[in-house]
Structure formats: structure tokens, C-alpha cells
Design a protein around this motif. Structure first.
Motif, PDB file in Angstrom:
ATOM      1  N   ARG A 105       0.794  -1.324  -0.032  1.00 20.59           N
ATOM      2  CA  ARG A 105       0.097   0.094  -0.040  1.00 20.59           C
ATOM      3  C   ARG A 105       0.915   1.298   0.028  1.00 20.59           C
ATOM      4  N   GLU A 106       2.001   1.293   0.334  1.00 17.08           N
ATOM      5  CA  GLU A 106       2.997   2.379   0.672  1.00 17.08           C
ATOM      6  C   GLU A 106       3.436   2.775  -0.881  1.00 17.08           C
ATOM      7  N   LEU A 107       3.284   1.745  -1.801  1.00 17.39           N
ATOM      8  CA  LEU A 107       3.858   2.224  -3.017  1.00 17.39           C
ATOM      9  C   LEU A 107       2.467   2.850  -3.936  1.00 17.39           C
ATOM     10  N   LEU A 108       1.414   2.548  -3.555  1.00 19.34           N
ATOM     11  CA  LEU A 108       0.252   3.285  -4.196  1.00 19.34           C
ATOM     12  C   LEU A 108       0.035   4.832  -3.753  1.00 19.34           C
ATOM     13  N   SER A 109       0.106   5.437  -4.984  1.00 22.44           N
ATOM     14  CA  SER A 109      -0.076   6.823  -5.075  1.00 22.44           C
ATOM     15  C   SER A 109      -1.645   7.181  -4.409  1.00 22.44           C
ATOM     16  N   SER A 110      -2.424   6.505  -4.764  1.00 26.85           N
ATOM     17  CA  SER A 110      -3.887   6.849  -4.365  1.00 26.85           C
ATOM     18  C   SER A 110      -4.406   5.600  -4.305  1.00 26.85           C
ATOM     19  N   ASP A 111      -5.350   5.094  -3.506  1.00 25.77           N
ATOM     20  CA  ASP A 111      -6.148   4.169  -3.420  1.00 25.77           C
ATOM     21  C   ASP A 111      -7.546   4.536  -3.593  1.00 25.77           C
ATOM     22  N   GLU A 112      -8.073   4.464  -4.860  1.00 23.79           N
ATOM     23  CA  GLU A 112      -9.630   4.823  -5.190  1.00 23.79           C
ATOM     24  C   GLU A 112     -10.343   3.454  -4.712  1.00 23.79           C
ATOM     25  N   LEU A 113      -9.962   2.315  -4.661  1.00 17.69           N
ATOM     26  CA  LEU A 113     -10.770   1.309  -4.579  1.00 17.69           C
ATOM     27  C   LEU A 113     -10.890   0.900  -3.073  1.00 17.69           C
ATOM     28  N   ASP A 114     -10.110   1.499  -2.266  1.00 17.33           N
ATOM     29  CA  ASP A 114     -10.403   1.223  -0.772  1.00 17.33           C
ATOM     30  C   ASP A 114     -11.620   1.592  -0.129  1.00 17.33           C
ATOM     31  N   ALA A 115     -12.236   2.827  -0.364  1.00 16.57           N
ATOM     32  CA  ALA A 115     -13.780   3.303  -0.039  1.00 16.57           C
ATOM     33  C   ALA A 115     -14.813   2.202  -0.533  1.00 16.57           C
ATOM     34  N   VAL A 116     -14.528   1.872  -1.672  1.00 15.70           N
ATOM     35  CA  VAL A 116     -15.327   0.847  -2.286  1.00 15.70           C
ATOM     36  C   VAL A 116     -15.395  -0.431  -1.867  1.00 15.70           C
ATOM     37  N   VAL A 117     -14.276  -0.910  -1.320  1.00 17.04           N
ATOM     38  CA  VAL A 117     -14.170  -2.065  -0.557  1.00 17.04           C
ATOM     39  C   VAL A 117     -14.628  -2.131   0.857  1.00 17.04           C
ATOM     40  N   GLN A 118     -14.341  -1.110   1.477  1.00 13.88           N
ATOM     41  CA  GLN A 118     -14.817  -0.638   3.026  1.00 13.88           C
ATOM     42  C   GLN A 118     -16.389  -0.782   2.802  1.00 13.88           C
ATOM     43  N   LYS A 119     -16.982  -0.091   1.869  1.00 11.15           N
ATOM     44  CA  LYS A 119     -18.522  -0.009   2.002  1.00 11.15           C
ATOM     45  C   LYS A 119     -19.188  -1.390   1.562  1.00 11.15           C
ATOM     46  N   ALA A 120     -18.444  -2.252   0.892  1.00 15.06           N
ATOM     47  CA  ALA A 120     -19.144  -3.475   0.506  1.00 15.06           C
ATOM     48  C   ALA A 120     -18.758  -4.318   1.706  1.00 15.06           C
ATOM     49  N   ARG A 125     -21.595  -6.889   6.462  1.00 15.58           N
ATOM     50  CA  ARG A 125     -21.699  -7.262   7.692  1.00 15.58           C
ATOM     51  C   ARG A 125     -23.167  -6.809   8.269  1.00 15.58           C
ATOM     52  N   ASP A 126     -23.624  -5.744   7.731  1.00 20.24           N
ATOM     53  CA  ASP A 126     -25.120  -5.176   7.915  1.00 20.24           C
ATOM     54  C   ASP A 126     -25.964  -6.348   7.691  1.00 20.24           C
ATOM     55  N   ASP A 127     -25.905  -7.087   6.320  1.00 20.40           N
ATOM     56  CA  ASP A 127     -26.689  -7.890   5.770  1.00 20.40           C
ATOM     57  C   ASP A 127     -26.773  -9.090   6.675  1.00 20.40           C
ATOM     58  N   SER A 128     -25.421  -9.671   7.208  1.00 20.47           N
ATOM     59  CA  SER A 128     -25.430 -10.846   8.020  1.00 20.47           C
ATOM     60  C   SER A 128     -25.976 -10.607   9.189  1.00 20.47           C
ATOM     61  N   SER A 129     -25.854  -9.539   9.870  1.00 25.70           N
ATOM     62  CA  SER A 129     -26.645  -9.155  11.139  1.00 25.70           C
ATOM     63  C   SER A 129     -28.022  -9.079  11.110  1.00 25.70           C
ATOM     64  N   ARG A 130     -28.412  -8.677   9.920  1.00 26.87           N
ATOM     65  CA  ARG A 130     -29.814  -8.538   9.851  1.00 26.87           C
ATOM     66  C   ARG A 130     -30.262 -10.159   9.701  1.00 26.87           C
ATOM     67  N   ASP A 131     -29.745 -10.627   9.012  1.00 27.41           N
ATOM     68  CA  ASP A 131     -30.209 -12.376   8.804  1.00 27.41           C
ATOM     69  C   ASP A 131     -29.899 -12.774  10.250  1.00 27.41           C
ATOM     70  N   GLU A 132     -28.910 -12.810  10.994  1.00 23.88           N
ATOM     71  CA  GLU A 132     -29.159 -13.369  12.178  1.00 23.88           C
ATOM     72  C   GLU A 132     -30.116 -12.786  13.394  1.00 23.88           C
ATOM     73  N   ALA A 133     -30.513 -11.703  13.159  1.00 23.54           N
ATOM     74  CA  ALA A 133     -31.606 -11.097  14.112  1.00 23.54           C
ATOM     75  C   ALA A 133     -32.936 -11.490  13.493  1.00 23.54           C
ATOM     76  N   GLY A 134     -32.895 -11.668  12.260  1.00 26.11           N
ATOM     77  CA  GLY A 134     -34.441 -12.104  11.703  1.00 26.11           C
ATOM     78  C   GLY A 134     -34.821 -13.474  12.036  1.00 26.11           C
ATOM     79  N   ASP A 135     -33.948 -14.366  11.871  1.00 28.03           N
ATOM     80  CA  ASP A 135     -34.415 -15.943  12.239  1.00 28.03           C
ATOM     81  C   ASP A 135     -33.828 -16.222  13.680  1.00 28.03           C
ATOM     82  N   GLY A 136     -33.663 -15.590  14.434  1.00 28.94           N
ATOM     83  CA  GLY A 136     -33.278 -15.867  15.893  1.00 28.94           C
ATOM     84  C   GLY A 136     -31.968 -16.781  16.063  1.00 28.94           C
ATOM     85  N   GLY A 137     -31.342 -16.727  15.028  1.00 25.90           N
ATOM     86  CA  GLY A 137     -29.768 -17.383  15.048  1.00 25.90           C
ATOM     87  C   GLY A 137     -30.228 -18.796  14.620  1.00 25.90           C
TER      88      GLY A 137
END
Length: 140
Positions: A105-120, A125-137
Motif C-alpha cells: 500500500r505504501e507504493l500506491l499514490s492513491s487508493d481509489e478502491l479502498d472506499a468501495v471495498v470498505q463500503k461493500a 456485515r449489515d446484511d449478515s447481522s440482519r439475517d441473524e436477528a431475523g431468524d433468531g440465530g
């Protein structure tokens, strides 16, 4: 013997020899870059850019040496296939390397993909937590 024909033949042979040498040097530069560059993205660049130009020059030299028109469509198809597949394969290798953290990462001048990967990742994580809460585990 026609002297003009021998001049044309000598010119074609000279151009063909130059194309062969430069194409081979470009392919050699790609191989050296694969061995010497420090990270995946640099190696990927070395494997794609000079290799495509080197192949083009080698194919053009073959076409000139054959001195027949029917070989050119086959050589053109080979070069176009290479031209279309190399960027796609480089993109897939780069993407896989990015996701598996095989880059510096220190060799990258800019990391435009980082924000997209973090958002995904957050969305997953939000989808998996909703699935666990919806079916009671429960798992069916």
C-alpha cells in the motif's frame, strides 16, 4: 534479375529484423520486470504493457517475412485476441491481489478502491447481522 526487387527484399528483411529484435527485447523486458519489480501491481504492469507490443512486433516481422497476404488475417486475429485478453486477465489478477492483500500500500499514490471495498464489507456485515436477528440465530 530485377535490381528494384532486391532493394525491396532487402528493405523488408531489414524492417523485419528490426521488428524481431525490438519485439524480443520488449518480451525480455517484460520477463525481467516480472522478476525484479517489488509488488503484484508493478509485476502486472510489466507483464502486460511491453508483452503486447513485443508480440505485435514479432507477429509483424513474421508477416513481413512470409511475404504472402493470407498470413496477415491469422496474425491479426492472434494479436487482437492477446490485446483483448491481457487487460482482462491483468484486471482479475490485480483485483484478486488487492482483496487478498498481496500488494504494498505504501507504493500506491492513491487508493481509489479502498472506499468501495470498505463500503461493500460494511454492507455485507449489515446484511449478515440482519439475517441473524431475523431468524433468531437458527440455521435451517
Amino acid at each position: 534479375m530485377n535490381p528494384e526487387a532486391s532493394v525491396v527484399d532487402n528493405l523488408i528483411d531489414t524492417v523485419s529484423a528490426v521488428f524481431l529484435v525490438v519485439g524480443a527485447l520488449m518480451s525480455l523486458a517484460a520477463a525481467v520486470g516480472l522478476l525484479r519489480f517489488p509488488d503484484l501491481l508493478s509485476r502486472m504492469h510489466a507483464a502486460t504493457k511491453p508483452q503486447v507490443l513485443g508480440l505485435f512486433l514479432l507477429l509483424a516481422a513474421i508477416g513481413l517475412q512470409m511475404r504472402t497476404w493470407w498470413v496477415w488475417p491469422a496474425l491479426l486475429v492472434a494479436w487482437i485476441f492477446q490485446l483483448l485478453t491481457v487487460p482482462v486477465s491483468a484486471h482479475m489478477v490485480g483485483r484478486a491481489g488487492y482483496r487478498t492483500k498481496h500488494l504494498h500500500r505504501e507504493l500506491l499514490s492513491s487508493d481509489e478502491l479502498d472506499a468501495v471495498v470498505q463500503k461493500a464489507a460494511q454492507s455485507a456485515r449489515d446484511d449478515s447481522s440482519r439475517d441473524e436477528a431475523g431468524d433468531g440465530g437458527r440455521r435451517d
